[in-house]
Design an enzyme around this catalytic site. Structure first.
Site, PDB file in Angstrom:
ATOM      1  N   GLY A  46      46.834  70.187  30.661  1.00  0.00           N
ATOM      2  CA  GLY A  46      47.158  69.608  30.069  1.00  0.00           C
ATOM      3  C   GLY A  46      46.852  68.860  28.703  1.00  0.00           C
ATOM      4  O   GLY A  46      45.594  69.480  28.906  1.00  0.00           O
ATOM      5  N   GLN A  51      41.369  61.834  24.353  1.00  0.00           N
ATOM      6  CA  GLN A  51      41.267  63.431  23.635  1.00  0.00           C
ATOM      7  C   GLN A  51      42.182  63.240  22.462  1.00  0.00           C
ATOM      8  O   GLN A  51      42.016  64.188  21.525  1.00  0.00           O
ATOM      9  CB  GLN A  51      41.438  64.431  24.430  1.00  0.00           C
ATOM     10  CG  GLN A  51      41.774  64.738  25.977  1.00  0.00           C
ATOM     11  CD  GLN A  51      41.015  66.656  26.807  1.00  0.00           C
ATOM     12  OE1 GLN A  51      42.758  65.843  27.608  1.00  0.00           O
ATOM     13  NE2 GLN A  51      41.191  66.902  26.164  1.00  0.00           N
ATOM     14  N   CYS A  94      38.826  72.859  28.491  1.00  0.00           N
ATOM     15  CA  CYS A  94      38.876  72.166  28.039  1.00  0.00           C
ATOM     16  C   CYS A  94      39.220  71.996  26.808  1.00  0.00           C
ATOM     17  O   CYS A  94      38.091  72.260  26.480  1.00  0.00           O
ATOM     18  CB  CYS A  94      38.110  70.840  28.386  1.00  0.00           C
ATOM     19  SG  CYS A  94      38.280  69.354  27.893  1.00  0.00           S
ATOM     20  N   LEU A  95      40.430  71.691  26.545  1.00  0.00           N
ATOM     21  CA  LEU A  95      40.911  71.303  25.283  1.00  0.00           C
ATOM     22  C   LEU A  95      39.262  71.303  24.284  1.00  0.00           C
ATOM     23  O   LEU A  95      39.255  71.613  23.394  1.00  0.00           O
ATOM     24  CB  LEU A  95      42.099  71.217  24.758  1.00  0.00           C
ATOM     25  CG  LEU A  95      43.004  71.699  25.425  1.00  0.00           C
ATOM     26  CD1 LEU A  95      44.730  71.299  25.444  1.00  0.00           C
ATOM     27  CD2 LEU A  95      43.417  73.860  24.600  1.00  0.00           C
ATOM     28  N   HIS A 136      41.562  66.805  36.595  1.00  0.00           N
ATOM     29  CA  HIS A 136      41.489  66.835  35.125  1.00  0.00           C
ATOM     30  C   HIS A 136      41.024  66.093  34.233  1.00  0.00           C
ATOM     31  O   HIS A 136      40.138  65.466  33.578  1.00  0.00           O
ATOM     32  CB  HIS A 136      41.307  68.330  35.295  1.00  0.00           C
ATOM     33  CG  HIS A 136      40.343  68.708  33.347  1.00  0.00           C
ATOM     34  ND1 HIS A 136      39.575  70.066  33.190  1.00  0.00           N
ATOM     35  CD2 HIS A 136      41.136  68.386  32.323  1.00  0.00           C
ATOM     36  CE1 HIS A 136      38.938  69.279  32.027  1.00  0.00           C
ATOM     37  NE2 HIS A 136      40.012  69.084  31.552  1.00  0.00           N
ATOM     38  N   GLU A 137      42.709  65.717  34.263  1.00  0.00           N
ATOM     39  CA  GLU A 137      43.506  65.221  33.215  1.00  0.00           C
ATOM     40  C   GLU A 137      42.878  63.167  33.406  1.00  0.00           C
ATOM     41  O   GLU A 137      42.162  62.590  33.143  1.00  0.00           O
ATOM     42  CB  GLU A 137      44.301  64.939  33.090  1.00  0.00           C
ATOM     43  CG  GLU A 137      44.959  66.383  32.560  1.00  0.00           C
ATOM     44  CD  GLU A 137      44.294  67.397  31.262  1.00  0.00           C
ATOM     45  OE1 GLU A 137      43.870  65.713  30.205  1.00  0.00           O
ATOM     46  OE2 GLU A 137      43.761  67.846  30.916  1.00  0.00           O
ATOM     47  N   HIS A 140      39.480  62.777  32.485  1.00  0.00           N
ATOM     48  CA  HIS A 140      39.987  62.124  31.083  1.00  0.00           C
ATOM     49  C   HIS A 140      39.585  60.273  31.273  1.00  0.00           C
ATOM     50  O   HIS A 140      38.548  59.446  30.037  1.00  0.00           O
ATOM     51  CB  HIS A 140      39.719  62.789  30.254  1.00  0.00           C
ATOM     52  CG  HIS A 140      39.878  64.361  29.407  1.00  0.00           C
ATOM     53  ND1 HIS A 140      39.031  64.378  28.879  1.00  0.00           N
ATOM     54  CD2 HIS A 140      40.243  65.594  30.355  1.00  0.00           C
ATOM     55  CE1 HIS A 140      38.524  66.222  29.219  1.00  0.00           C
ATOM     56  NE2 HIS A 140      39.559  66.164  29.073  1.00  0.00           N
TER      57      HIS A 140
END
Length: 177
Positions: A46, A51, A94-95, A136-137, A140
């Site tokens: 995701g 991000q 996480c990216l 998670h998203e 963010h």
């Protein structure tokens, strides 16, 4: 569609609460396409708009996540409901914090309600990995990173790894104290 650079921990946009989307136009559709393409290029599960430096409440999902029967690939202005108290703990990364994976506690089941890029209402019921990704998203979008959900030992491991990461030297200033 353009693959965007992914912001790393230390970038202030990752700590801000994103604003609700109010205009559903070609610009929003292009943003969703950029998120989707950037996510596909990264190989992640995701990717939230903050991000890539955009403070709006939307995220892209890998449509091939287990349990994603609708093959939903994005969600705008998500709201989450938890149908039960069941929890899961498992590895999460996480990216925006590359190379770090830590066990993170999340709810096992989630109902996410939101909109498509066209403003149409949509709902996805997720469990396991899909539920983890949606939570998670959504974090963010609230300026929360998965590292915020770690215990003291997890935070120490994260800081040690980040200190050594080549990408962090110009982004993160760690106090000597």
């Amino acid at each position: 569609m353009t693959v965007q650079s992914i912001r790393k921990i230390g970038d202030p946009v990752l700590r801000r609460t994103a604003e609700p989307v109010t205009v559903f136009d070609a610009e929003l559709a292009a943003l969703v396409d950029d998120l989707t393409e950037t996510l596909a290029a990264s190989g992640g599960a995701g990717l939230a708009a903050p991000q890539i430096g955009v403070g709006l409440r939307l995220f892209a999902l890998n449509p091939n996540l287990p349990g994603n029967d609708r093959k939903l690939d994005h969600l705008v202005n998500p709201g989450l409901e938890f149908p039960d108290e069941q929890e899961q703990s498992g590895p999460e990364g996480c990216l925006s914090i590359p190379g770090i994976y830590l066990d993170t506690k999340r709810r096992m089941n989630v109902v996410a309600k939101g909109l498509t890029k066209h403003g149409d209402p949509v709902q996805i019921v997720g469990e396991g990995l899909l539920a983890r990704c949606i939570q998670h998203e959504t974090d963010h979008l609230d300026g929360v990173l998965f590292v915020d959900r770690q215990d003291t030992e997890g935070i120490r491991r994260i800081l040690d790894t980040v200190r050594e990461a080549a990408w962090s030297h110009d982004r993160i200033k760690i106090s000597p104290h």
